[in-house]
Design a protein around this motif. Structure first.
Motif, PDB file in Angstrom:
ATOM      1  N   GLY A   1      29.377 -85.579  21.980  1.00 55.96           N
ATOM      2  CA  GLY A   1      29.851 -86.912  22.347  1.00 55.96           C
ATOM      3  C   GLY A   1      30.308 -86.971  23.786  1.00 55.96           C
ATOM      4  O   GLY A   1      30.036 -87.948  24.504  1.00 55.96           O
TER       5      GLY A   1
ATOM      6  N   LEU B   1      27.296 -87.061  26.068  1.00 50.96           N
ATOM      7  CA  LEU B   1      26.738 -88.421  26.122  1.00 50.96           C
ATOM      8  C   LEU B   1      27.477 -89.274  27.152  1.00 50.96           C
ATOM      9  O   LEU B   1      26.857 -89.977  27.955  1.00 50.96           O
ATOM     10  CB  LEU B   1      26.859 -89.091  24.751  1.00 50.96           C
ATOM     11  CG  LEU B   1      25.826 -88.793  23.679  1.00 50.96           C
ATOM     12  CD1 LEU B   1      26.215 -89.512  22.386  1.00 50.96           C
ATOM     13  CD2 LEU B   1      24.438 -89.224  24.126  1.00 50.96           C
ATOM     14  N   ALA B   2      28.809 -89.226  27.118  1.00 50.16           N
ATOM     15  CA  ALA B   2      29.620 -90.052  28.012  1.00 50.16           C
ATOM     16  C   ALA B   2      29.401 -89.686  29.470  1.00 50.16           C
ATOM     17  O   ALA B   2      29.189 -90.552  30.335  1.00 50.16           O
ATOM     18  CB  ALA B   2      31.096 -89.905  27.645  1.00 50.16           C
TER      19      ALA B   2
ATOM     20  N   HIS C   1      25.931 -90.483  30.809  1.00 50.75           N
ATOM     21  CA  HIS C   1      25.834 -91.924  31.065  1.00 50.75           C
ATOM     22  C   HIS C   1      26.419 -92.267  32.441  1.00 50.75           C
ATOM     23  O   HIS C   1      25.822 -93.050  33.208  1.00 50.75           O
ATOM     24  CB  HIS C   1      26.560 -92.689  29.971  1.00 50.75           C
ATOM     25  CG  HIS C   1      26.814 -94.128  30.273  1.00 50.75           C
ATOM     26  ND1 HIS C   1      25.807 -95.066  30.372  1.00 50.75           N
ATOM     27  CD2 HIS C   1      27.985 -94.790  30.528  1.00 50.75           C
ATOM     28  CE1 HIS C   1      26.331 -96.248  30.656  1.00 50.75           C
ATOM     29  NE2 HIS C   1      27.645 -96.106  30.773  1.00 50.75           N
TER      30      HIS C   1
ATOM     31  N   VAL D   1      34.830 -94.602  30.836  1.00 47.27           N
ATOM     32  CA  VAL D   1      34.325 -94.452  29.470  1.00 47.27           C
ATOM     33  C   VAL D   1      35.424 -93.831  28.622  1.00 47.27           C
ATOM     34  O   VAL D   1      36.065 -92.861  29.035  1.00 47.27           O
ATOM     35  CB  VAL D   1      33.061 -93.568  29.413  1.00 47.27           C
ATOM     36  CG1 VAL D   1      32.636 -93.322  27.956  1.00 47.27           C
ATOM     37  CG2 VAL D   1      31.910 -94.212  30.183  1.00 47.27           C
TER      38      VAL D   1
ATOM     39  N   PHE E   1      36.821 -92.824  24.357  1.00 45.81           N
ATOM     40  CA  PHE E   1      36.350 -92.061  23.194  1.00 45.81           C
ATOM     41  C   PHE E   1      37.044 -92.629  21.959  1.00 45.81           C
ATOM     42  O   PHE E   1      38.237 -92.889  21.985  1.00 45.81           O
ATOM     43  CB  PHE E   1      36.712 -90.576  23.343  1.00 45.81           C
ATOM     44  CG  PHE E   1      35.770 -89.622  22.660  1.00 45.81           C
ATOM     45  CD1 PHE E   1      34.880 -88.845  23.395  1.00 45.81           C
ATOM     46  CD2 PHE E   1      35.769 -89.497  21.278  1.00 45.81           C
ATOM     47  CE1 PHE E   1      34.016 -87.959  22.767  1.00 45.81           C
ATOM     48  CE2 PHE E   1      34.917 -88.613  20.649  1.00 45.81           C
ATOM     49  CZ  PHE E   1      34.033 -87.843  21.385  1.00 45.81           C
TER      50      PHE E   1
ATOM     51  N   ASN F   1      35.798 -95.482  20.231  1.00 48.96           N
ATOM     52  CA  ASN F   1      35.267 -96.832  19.993  1.00 48.96           C
ATOM     53  C   ASN F   1      36.150 -97.595  19.004  1.00 48.96           C
ATOM     54  O   ASN F   1      35.679 -98.164  18.016  1.00 48.96           O
ATOM     55  CB  ASN F   1      33.819 -96.776  19.482  1.00 48.96           C
ATOM     56  CG  ASN F   1      33.136 -98.135  19.587  1.00 48.96           C
ATOM     57  OD1 ASN F   1      33.392 -98.902  20.508  1.00 48.96           O
ATOM     58  ND2 ASN F   1      32.279 -98.440  18.636  1.00 48.96           N
TER      59      ASN F   1
ATOM     60  N   SER G   1      33.388 -99.133  27.534  1.00 47.43           N
ATOM     61  CA  SER G   1      32.357 -98.260  26.981  1.00 47.43           C
ATOM     62  C   SER G   1      33.073 -97.110  26.285  1.00 47.43           C
ATOM     63  O   SER G   1      34.111 -96.644  26.758  1.00 47.43           O
ATOM     64  CB  SER G   1      31.456 -97.705  28.090  1.00 47.43           C
ATOM     65  OG  SER G   1      30.719 -98.738  28.712  1.00 47.43           O
ATOM     66  N   SER G   2      32.537 -96.673  25.161  1.00 48.21           N
ATOM     67  CA  SER G   2      33.267 -95.653  24.407  1.00 48.21           C
ATOM     68  C   SER G   2      32.339 -94.867  23.496  1.00 48.21           C
ATOM     69  O   SER G   2      31.329 -95.387  23.016  1.00 48.21           O
ATOM     70  CB  SER G   2      34.370 -96.323  23.569  1.00 48.21           C
ATOM     71  OG  SER G   2      35.170 -95.357  22.931  1.00 48.21           O
ATOM     72  N   VAL G   3      32.700 -93.619  23.259  1.00 43.93           N
ATOM     73  CA  VAL G   3      31.969 -92.764  22.320  1.00 43.93           C
ATOM     74  C   VAL G   3      32.433 -93.087  20.908  1.00 43.93           C
ATOM     75  O   VAL G   3      33.628 -93.074  20.622  1.00 43.93           O
ATOM     76  CB  VAL G   3      32.208 -91.274  22.627  1.00 43.93           C
ATOM     77  CG1 VAL G   3      31.495 -90.403  21.586  1.00 43.93           C
ATOM     78  CG2 VAL G   3      31.721 -90.931  24.032  1.00 43.93           C
TER      79      VAL G   3
ATOM     80  N   LEU H   1      27.057 -93.483  21.780  1.00 46.77           N
ATOM     81  CA  LEU H   1      27.755 -94.115  22.906  1.00 46.77           C
ATOM     82  C   LEU H   1      27.527 -95.622  22.857  1.00 46.77           C
ATOM     83  O   LEU H   1      26.381 -96.082  22.816  1.00 46.77           O
ATOM     84  CB  LEU H   1      27.252 -93.554  24.234  1.00 46.77           C
ATOM     85  CG  LEU H   1      27.870 -94.179  25.490  1.00 46.77           C
ATOM     86  CD1 LEU H   1      29.361 -93.853  25.578  1.00 46.77           C
ATOM     87  CD2 LEU H   1      27.151 -93.694  26.749  1.00 46.77           C
TER      88      LEU H   1
END
Length: 364
Positions: free
Chosen positions: A179, A182-183, A186, A287, A289, A291, A304-306, A340
């Motif tokens: 995760g 991914l962040a 991005h 970003v 984490f 969500n 934006s969030s994982v 993400l």
């Protein structure tokens, strides 16, 4: 009561419940035949089975669940033991778990131990007394805990968003490392090169795994993990604000992006950046984490969030537990994928010529 009082007596409102003998008499068969028909076992003509079921439906007969459980050695119930009194992480897991188990006719008993060993033991004794077929243990954090002691290891136990100190236990967790990758990837794809990591206390395993993912993503892109860019603190908005003040005090080159360990930290960070006159995401992309809608959608701009895909964890737990109740032997740590969710805090507002679908303003 007056002569015109039409109120039903208790006996009229709550008539005697039909028994298996009533069903047998109505269907013109033996009690044993009714049992075979309703439990779908034994050799019966379909015509006889249909007649029994029709009689049971007409009488509103419902088999005694405890008697059935004794007959088949399954109670068709599962226990959930949680330490998450707030429910932020547990509720999505339990909701999806219940839905999956309900498809198999399995009901759920949920108990909250709130990190109290004595209370946990009390709940466990009560659940075992109900002859549950399996147990799911979950928590508000993923660090290791003592394994649940089940007499004779006679019952399947699964740890979800929780880990046991038993190598033979089955533990389902979100993949924190992937995760984080991914962040950070991005942010790198968006042209950011000076990415700081603001997160929670180092004693949490999730913090270690996410930091490792942050470093691995930077290394893969040929970027350095700069000194002073890794900031530990509390899981709070205040911690995010304090980190921004330290990172942008002018003593070092300021970051152009922040990867935050949770959405509360990220929201505090965006507030502090705005107070410093910095634009998010034009000057600094952010970003988070988890969500967590309460934080991510209320932030300005939306975060934006994982997403740890907690419902997917719950469904997976239900599937594994059903298999274990049926006799499967499962163990080890399974880390399920995160995803993400991209919102406005990490992507600049679209120009008239840009496809506006690149920014997701709402939760999927």
């Amino acid at each position: 009561m007056g002569d015109n009082d039409t109120t039903d007596s208790p006996a009229e409102r709550y008539p005697d419940r039909a028994t298996i003998r009533d069903v047998a008499a109505r269907a013109g068969v033996s009690v044993g035949t009714v049992s075979k028909a309703l439990n779908d076992n034994g050799r019966l003509k379909q015509e006889t089975r249909d007649k029994v079921i029709a009689a049971a439906n007409a009488l509103g007969f419902r088999p005694n669940a405890m008697a059935q459980s004794l007959h088949r050695a399954n109670s068709m119930t599962v226990g959930i033991l949680s330490t998450d009194s707030f429910g932020r992480f547990t509720f999505p897991i339990v909701e999806a778990l219940e839905e999956r188990l309900a498809e198999h006719g399995i009901a759920v008993f949920m108990c909250n131990a709130t990190d109290d060993p004595a209370r946990e033991k009390q709940h466990l004794d009560q659940l075992l007394g109900k002859r549950i077929d399996g147990l799911v243990v979950t928590a508000r954090r993923m660090d290791r805990r003592p394994a649940i002691a089940v007499p004779g290891n006679s019952m399947p136990v699964i740890y979800v968003f929780s880990q046991a100190d038993d190598p033979d236990a089955l533990c389902l967790l979100p993949d924190d490392h992937a995760g984080a990758v991914l962040a950070v990837e991005h942010l790198i794809d968006g042209g950011r090169k000076r990415i700081a990591h603001v997160t929670g206390p180092e004693r949490f395993e999730a913090v270690t795994l996410r930091h490792r993912g942050y470093v691995d993503a930077l290394t893969k892109a040929g970027l350095a993990a700069r000194a002073g860019y890794y900031r530990n603190g509390k899981w709070s908005e205040e911690s995010g604000r304090d980190a921004v003040v330290a990172l942008f005090d002018g003593s070092n080159e300021a970051p152009d992006a922040l990867f935050c360990g949770n959405d509360q930290i990220a929201r505090g960070a965006t507030d502090a950046l705005r107070e410093l006159g910095l634009r998010v995401p034009q000057d600094v992309a952010v970003v988070g984490f988890d969500n967590w809608d309460v934080m991510a959608l209320a932030a300005r701009p939306p975060l934006s969030s994982v997403d740890m895909n907690l419902r997917a964890l719950g469904r997976a737990a239900g599937e594994r537990l059903i298999a274990m109740i049926a006799g499967a032997r499962l163990k080890g740590v399974e880390r399920l994928p995160c995803s993400l969710v991209v919102r406005a805090s990490s992507v600049p507002p679209p120009s008239p010529k840009t496809d506006k679908k690149t920014i997701e303003e709402d939760h999927p």
